[in-house]
Design an enzyme around this catalytic site. Structure first.
Site, PDB file in Angstrom:
ATOM      1  N   ASN A   9       0.875  -1.176   0.000  1.00 14.43           N
ATOM      2  CA  ASN A   9       0.000   0.000   0.000  1.00 14.43           C
ATOM      3  C   ASN A   9       0.909   1.221   0.000  1.00 14.43           C
ATOM      4  OD1 ASN A   9      -1.791   2.061   0.442  1.00 14.43           O
ATOM      5  ND2 ASN A   9      -2.424   1.387   2.483  1.00 14.43           N
ATOM      6  N   TRP A  10       0.974   1.871  -1.150  1.00 19.06           N
ATOM      7  CA  TRP A  10       1.902   3.004  -1.291  1.00 19.06           C
ATOM      8  C   TRP A  10       1.396   4.248  -0.575  1.00 19.06           C
ATOM      9  CZ3 TRP A  10       3.483   2.814  -7.244  1.00 19.06           C
ATOM     10  CH2 TRP A  10       4.155   1.612  -7.480  1.00 19.06           C
ATOM     11  N   LYS A  11       0.115   4.248  -0.216  1.00 13.68           N
ATOM     12  CA  LYS A  11      -0.504   5.423   0.416  1.00 13.68           C
ATOM     13  C   LYS A  11      -0.251   6.655  -0.464  1.00 13.68           C
ATOM     14  CE  LYS A  11      -0.198   3.098   4.818  1.00 13.68           C
ATOM     15  NZ  LYS A  11      -0.114   3.179   6.273  1.00 13.68           N
ATOM     16  N   HIS A  94      -9.695   1.289   5.190  1.00 14.31           N
ATOM     17  CA  HIS A  94      -8.366   1.437   5.807  1.00 14.31           C
ATOM     18  C   HIS A  94      -8.492   2.370   7.016  1.00 14.31           C
ATOM     19  CE1 HIS A  94      -4.206   2.520   6.482  1.00 14.31           C
ATOM     20  NE2 HIS A  94      -3.889   1.423   5.804  1.00 14.31           N
ATOM     21  N   GLU A  96      -6.787   4.719   8.066  1.00 17.76           N
ATOM     22  CA  GLU A  96      -6.558   6.155   7.803  1.00 17.76           C
ATOM     23  C   GLU A  96      -7.800   6.784   7.181  1.00 17.76           C
ATOM     24  OE1 GLU A  96      -2.894   5.495   5.682  1.00 17.76           O
ATOM     25  OE2 GLU A  96      -2.003   4.816   7.557  1.00 17.76           O
ATOM     26  N   GLU A 166      -5.447  -4.847  10.654  1.00 17.28           N
ATOM     27  CA  GLU A 166      -4.401  -3.848  10.839  1.00 17.28           C
ATOM     28  C   GLU A 166      -4.627  -3.119  12.160  1.00 17.28           C
ATOM     29  OE1 GLU A 166      -2.431  -2.547   6.935  1.00 17.28           O
ATOM     30  OE2 GLU A 166      -4.221  -1.344   7.141  1.00 17.28           O
ATOM     31  N   GLY A 172       2.606   2.210  10.830  1.00 15.40           N
ATOM     32  CA  GLY A 172       3.571   3.296  10.666  1.00 15.40           C
ATOM     33  C   GLY A 172       4.311   3.650  11.943  1.00 15.40           C
ATOM     34  N   SER A 211       3.402  -2.229  10.284  1.00 18.04           N
ATOM     35  CA  SER A 211       4.857  -2.323  10.449  1.00 18.04           C
ATOM     36  C   SER A 211       5.423  -3.686  10.054  1.00 18.04           C
ATOM     37  CB  SER A 211       5.266  -1.955  11.883  1.00 18.04           C
ATOM     38  OG  SER A 211       4.904  -0.603  12.158  1.00 18.04           O
ATOM     39  N   GLY A 232       2.738  -1.240   4.278  1.00 16.94           N
ATOM     40  CA  GLY A 232       2.773   0.187   3.960  1.00 16.94           C
ATOM     41  C   GLY A 232       4.183   0.640   3.669  1.00 16.94           C
ATOM     42  N   GLY A 233       4.805   1.278   4.653  1.00 20.36           N
ATOM     43  CA  GLY A 233       6.133   1.880   4.482  1.00 20.36           C
ATOM     44  C   GLY A 233       7.137   0.993   3.763  1.00 20.36           C
TER      45      GLY A 233
HETATM   46  P1  13P Z   1       2.946   0.318   7.690  1.00 24.31           P
HETATM   47  O1  13P Z   1       3.431  -0.982   7.080  1.00 24.31           O
HETATM   48  O2  13P Z   1       3.701   1.505   7.216  1.00 24.31           O
HETATM   49  O3  13P Z   1       2.850   0.209   9.168  1.00 24.31           O
HETATM   50  O4  13P Z   1       1.458   0.525   7.148  1.00 24.31           O
HETATM   51  C1  13P Z   1       0.541  -0.501   7.266  1.00 24.31           C
HETATM   52  C2  13P Z   1      -0.663  -0.158   6.487  1.00 24.31           C
HETATM   53  O5  13P Z   1      -1.427   0.716   6.846  1.00 24.31           O
HETATM   54  C3  13P Z   1      -0.886  -0.864   5.220  1.00 24.31           C
HETATM   55  O6  13P Z   1      -2.139  -0.603   4.711  1.00 24.31           O
END
Ligand code: 13P
Length: 248
Positions: A9-11, A94, A96, A166, A172, A211, A232-233
């Site tokens: 997930n590149w966000k 998600h 966020e 999640e 993050g 993470s 994510g990251g």
């Molecule tokens: P991180 O891997 O950066 O913690 O993000 C997880 C996430 O929200 C994937 O959708």
């Protein structure tokens, strides 16, 4: 045996050029794998990334989808539009989206239904905040998030859906749920599905997100109810993400 799924997930990160380079590095570096790999990219780059991934097995995903089919919904992107851009998966709910943009359980359920109407596989994200965990409300929160969608879409809909657990406190933050903490909730989620349909519970993929890194992926993915990851990251770095893909 469930097929594993590793999803990046590149966000809201990177430029067009950076996204294309990242996708190219993934396509070239993946090699042969049994697991499914996908990347959820920003809407505006879907078509560009689709072109880069065309000859690779890596699937294209979106990070959100509108809760209506079409019409006067300025700023929204419909499931039909995403399908038109070659999208196979879409995240829905998600954390966020839920916390910053007010996506309620009800609106998440509508997004889930809209995605499936266009044959896009919804990836339903669920998870508790730190406060909810400390109040011992993890199961309750996850159950409510899940139940709203089951009530709206029906249990059969989960034959063509993915669930991602999640925990918000792990996103993050560098703070991963332990293998056992994650497994406990994954097992609970599968039990909730099994109460309605054992066959679907046996089949539905439940991903862990929060993470996930190259050094903790193997342990998480080895747990019996963890069928892959939503990353994510670490998905913004081709080498690290490929390592995670090969941790299954
Ligand atoms: P991180 O891997 O950066 O913690 O993000 C997880 C996430 O929200 C994937 O959708």
């Amino acid at each position: 045996m469930r097929q594993s799924l590793i999803m990046g997930n590149w966000k809201m990160n990177g430029s067009r050029e950076e996204g294309q380079q990242l996708a190219k590095a993934l396509a070239e570096g993946l090699g042969s794998v049994n697991q499914e790999v996908a990347v959820c990219v920003p809407f505006v780059y879907l078509s560009d990334i689709r072109t880069v991934l065309a000859a690779s097995p890596i699937a294209l995903g979106a990070q959100n989808v509108a809760d209506q089919a079409s019409g006067a919904y300025t700023g929204e992107v419909s499931a039909a539009m995403l399908a038109d851009c070659g999208v196979k998966y879409s995240l829905v709910g998600h954390s966020e989206r839920r916390s910053y943009y007010g996506d309620s359980n009800e609106s998440v359920a509508k997004r889930f239904v809209q995605a499936q109407k266009q044959n896009i596989i919804p990836v339903l994200c669920v998870g508790e905040t730190l406060e909810e965990r400390e109040q011992n409300r993890t199961f309750q929160v996850v159950e409510e998030q899940l139940d709203t969608v089951i009530d709206a879409a029906g249990i059969e809909a989960f034959a063509n859906a993915v669930i991602a657990y999640e925990p918000v406190w792990a996103i993050g933050t560098g703070k991963t749920a332990s293998d056992e903490q994650a497994q406990e909730v994954h097992k609970y989620i599968r039990q909730q599905i099994a109460k309605r349909s054992q066959a679907i519970a046996d089949k539905v993929q439940i991903l862990y997100g929060g993470s996930v890194k190259p050094d903790n992926a193997k342990g998480l993915f080895a747990m019996p109810d963890i069928d892959g990851g939503l990353v994510g990251g670490a998905s913004l770095d081709a080498k690290g993400f490929l390592q995670i893909c090969h941790s299954v």
